[in-house]
Write an enzyme that holds these catalytic residues in place. Structure first.
Site, mmCIF file in Angstrom:
data_model
loop_
_atom_site.group_PDB
_atom_site.id
_atom_site.type_symbol
_atom_site.label_atom_id
_atom_site.label_comp_id
_atom_site.label_asym_id
_atom_site.label_seq_id
_atom_site.Cartn_x
_atom_site.Cartn_y
_atom_site.Cartn_z
ATOM 1 C CG ASP A 1 -21.274 -45.525 61.550
ATOM 2 O OD1 ASP A 1 -21.820 -44.476 61.290
ATOM 3 O OD2 ASP A 1 -22.130 -46.501 61.567
ATOM 4 C CG ASN B 1 -27.244 -36.610 57.576
ATOM 5 O OD1 ASN B 1 -26.834 -36.216 56.882
ATOM 6 N ND2 ASN B 1 -26.899 -38.304 57.806
ATOM 7 C CD GLN C 1 -29.747 -35.437 63.989
ATOM 8 O OE1 GLN C 1 -30.527 -34.798 63.715
ATOM 9 N NE2 GLN C 1 -28.900 -35.562 65.056
ATOM 10 C CG HIS D 1 -23.557 -38.263 64.456
ATOM 11 N ND1 HIS D 1 -24.908 -38.151 65.260
ATOM 12 C CD2 HIS D 1 -23.690 -39.051 63.145
ATOM 13 C CE1 HIS D 1 -25.682 -38.350 64.520
ATOM 14 N NE2 HIS D 1 -25.043 -39.185 63.205
ATOM 15 C CG HIS E 1 -21.894 -39.635 59.213
ATOM 16 N ND1 HIS E 1 -22.183 -40.839 59.443
ATOM 17 C CD2 HIS E 1 -22.767 -38.852 59.704
ATOM 18 C CE1 HIS E 1 -23.234 -41.045 59.861
ATOM 19 N NE2 HIS E 1 -23.834 -39.671 59.996
#
Ligand code: 5GP
Ligand code: ZN
Length: 136
Positions: free
Chosen positions: A32, A88, A95, A101, A103
């Protein structure tokens, strides 16, 4: 199934370079660029799905399997004390990139981050009522 305007479609399919931890036919896992902590990584399918509810069941199951394997690898390599696996759905839930995705956020004692919510009070009777509302 890709979305030409989606940044994660471009990253997952290699059109935009990323610090990649893992790749197979279905997923790319990359670091990230706005990390909550050292080692924050994202599990991203190569096909475009807006969120968990659009994701095929098999892909959802594979994403969790990857989180288990790579999450442990991140934890061990970086000597993390814990790990949040966070996902999210929708802007109201935080989000910001509308491509599913997962995390992986390694946690360190006293890292100063907060991932959570303020608990509110509810009676057991109200909880039963809400469960009934959901079940229909
Ligand atoms: P969300 O808020 O949608 O759950 O999470 C989106 C995440 O994607 C954020 O943690 C953000 O830092 C990360 N992100 C946004 N744009 C990029 C990018 O271009 N590259 C990478 N590697 N991460 C990104
Ligand atoms: Zn996409």
């Amino acid at each position: 199934m890709k979305d030409a305007n989606c940044i994660f479609c471009k990253i997952a399919n290699g059109e935009i370079p990323s610090a990649t931890l893992y790749e197979d036919d279905v997923f790319r896992v990359f670091m990230d660029l706005g990390p909550a902590t050292k080692g924050h990584a994202l599990i991203v399918p190569k096909d475009h799905y807006n969120d968990l509810f659009e994701l095929p069941e098999e892909t959802a199951a594979s994403a969790i399997k990857l989180a288990k394997k790579l999450g442990a690898q991140i934890r061990d390599a970086l000597h993390a004390d814990g790990m949040n696996i966070v996902q999210n759905n929708g802007a109201a839930a935080g989000q910001t990139v509308a491509h599913f995705h997962l995390h992986m956020i390694p946690r360190y004692a006293d890292d100063g981050q907060k991932i959570g919510w303020q608990p509110r009070e509810i009676t057991p009777e109200k909880a039963v009522e809400i469960a009934a509302e959901i079940k229909g």
